[in-house]
Design a protein around this motif. Structure first.
Motif, PDB file in Angstrom:
ATOM      1  N   ASP A   7       0.837  -2.662  -9.757  1.00  0.00           N
ATOM      2  CA  ASP A   7       1.400  -2.998  -8.456  1.00  0.00           C
ATOM      3  C   ASP A   7       2.806  -3.569  -8.633  1.00  0.00           C
ATOM      4  O   ASP A   7       3.027  -4.460  -9.449  1.00  0.00           O
ATOM      5  N   HIS A   9       4.989  -4.451  -5.700  1.00  0.00           N
ATOM      6  CA  HIS A   9       5.128  -5.478  -4.653  1.00  0.00           C
ATOM      7  C   HIS A   9       6.556  -5.985  -4.490  1.00  0.00           C
ATOM      8  O   HIS A   9       6.794  -7.192  -4.328  1.00  0.00           O
ATOM      9  N   ASP A  43       0.718   0.043  -4.026  1.00  0.00           N
ATOM     10  CA  ASP A  43       1.190  -1.304  -3.683  1.00  0.00           C
ATOM     11  C   ASP A  43       2.615  -1.522  -4.183  1.00  0.00           C
ATOM     12  O   ASP A  43       2.903  -2.463  -4.937  1.00  0.00           O
ATOM     13  N   HIS A  74      -1.594  -1.626   0.550  1.00  0.00           N
ATOM     14  CA  HIS A  74      -0.412  -2.063   1.292  1.00  0.00           C
ATOM     15  C   HIS A  74       0.336  -0.884   1.911  1.00  0.00           C
ATOM     16  O   HIS A  74       0.876  -1.011   3.018  1.00  0.00           O
TER      17      HIS A  74
END
Length: 306
Positions: A7, A9, A43, A74
């Motif tokens: 991920d 992010h 994500d 997400h």
């Protein structure tokens, strides 16, 4: 072969540092490796300081055939936030809690409307999992029954059909439940009277489990994201309620905010999310350098610190 990265992010700086450490070089605007291809477990967005750059790096690699990308929860939530149903309501409610979880991405996206619209359309093209000859990738949990449900609502790329998005966001629908499992993990309800607060200080009455573990069935051992284990029951979870894994191929997941030195979750399962987005720990941007092996090894993890 493949490098499976966890991920992102919004932590584009750490992503680029990891790519460079693995021997990728940016040419003609795209990070490339002469012999290897990246796989992203999804994500890409929310939480971190460089939202747009994180999407653009991975998207450019994807469109140049330098990366495979699946949808994380997400990206799924971002599409639902931006998409209306037939009655004109957004598929993901715009209530305060949901906006707070999505705030970092929205601040950038709403200031760049053309980029925002294009990004949402790209997210819609991403598959929910990969089942390649050598390996499998899903964001949170591999579950054959859920995979079979999802297959009935996806196109040839493995992406959700446009007509399926409303069902995918309707609680109680089989597609909603299947996506919850594969994108968010295997959850088990706590007995009556038990609850805990998650990372966002929201009360939860179900635990997200380390569904791959075979050495324990205790609530306190299997629970993920529970800061105070004293809030959990002392008893054990019925083993039949966990999905297990067939070990037919190596499996890579993200999602779980692991901490410490990256290591395998099981002989055939590797999580590549090691909390780069957690402000409370010294997280890492992690990848696993897959060389075709059937049984995975800790030596193939590579990372950069936040």
């Amino acid at each position: 072969m493949y490098d499976i990265v966890g991920d992102v992010h919004g932590y584009a700086e750490q992503l680029e540092a990891l790519l460079q450490k693995m021997g990728y070089r940016k040419t003609e605007g795209v990070w490339r490796h002469p012999e290897r291809k990246l796989i992203s477990v999804g994500d890409l967005i929310d939480r971190g300081p460089r939202q747009k750059e994180s999407v653009d790096i991975i998207r450019a690699m994807h469109e140049a055939d330098q990366a495979l990308v699946i949808m994380g929860n997400h990206e799924f939530n971002a599409v639902a936030w931006a998409t209306k149903d037939e009655e004109g309501s957004f598929l993901r409610s715009h209530k305060k809690k949901n906006r707070e979880q999505h705030e970092e991405f929205l601040e950038v996206a709403e200031a760049n409307p053309d980029w925002y619209a294009s990004t949402i359309e790209w997210f819609k093209t991403l598959p929910l999992y990969l089942d390649l000859p050598e390996l499998r990738v899903t964001h949170a949990c591999w579950h054959e029954a859920s995979k079979a449900v999802i297959e009935a609502y996806t196109d040839q790329r493995g992406a959700l059909q446009q007509s399926a998005w409303e069902a995918a966001n309707r609680k109680g629908h089989e597609l909603y439940d299947a996506i919850e499992v594969m994108c968010k993990g295997w959850e088990i309800a706590l007995p009556e009277g038990y609850s805990f607060l998650d990372h966002g200080e929201h009360e939860r009455r179900a635990i997200r489990t380390q569904w791959w573990r075979e050495d324990s069935r205790r609530y306190i051992d299997l629970a993920l994201g529970v800061k105070d284990g004293s809030n959990l029951p002392e008893g054990v979870i019925d083993g039949a309620t966990l999905p297990g894994y067939d070990n037919a191929k190596p499996l890579f997941v993200g999602h779980y905010w692991m901490q410490g030195i990256p290591e395998l979750q099981a002989s055939h399962i590797a999580c590549v999310d090691w909390s780069v987005a957690d402000p409370k720990v010294d997280g890492k941007m992690v990848a696993y350098r897959f060389g075709g092996e059937n049984k995975l090894t800790n030596e193939n993890f590579i990372w950069v610190d936040k």
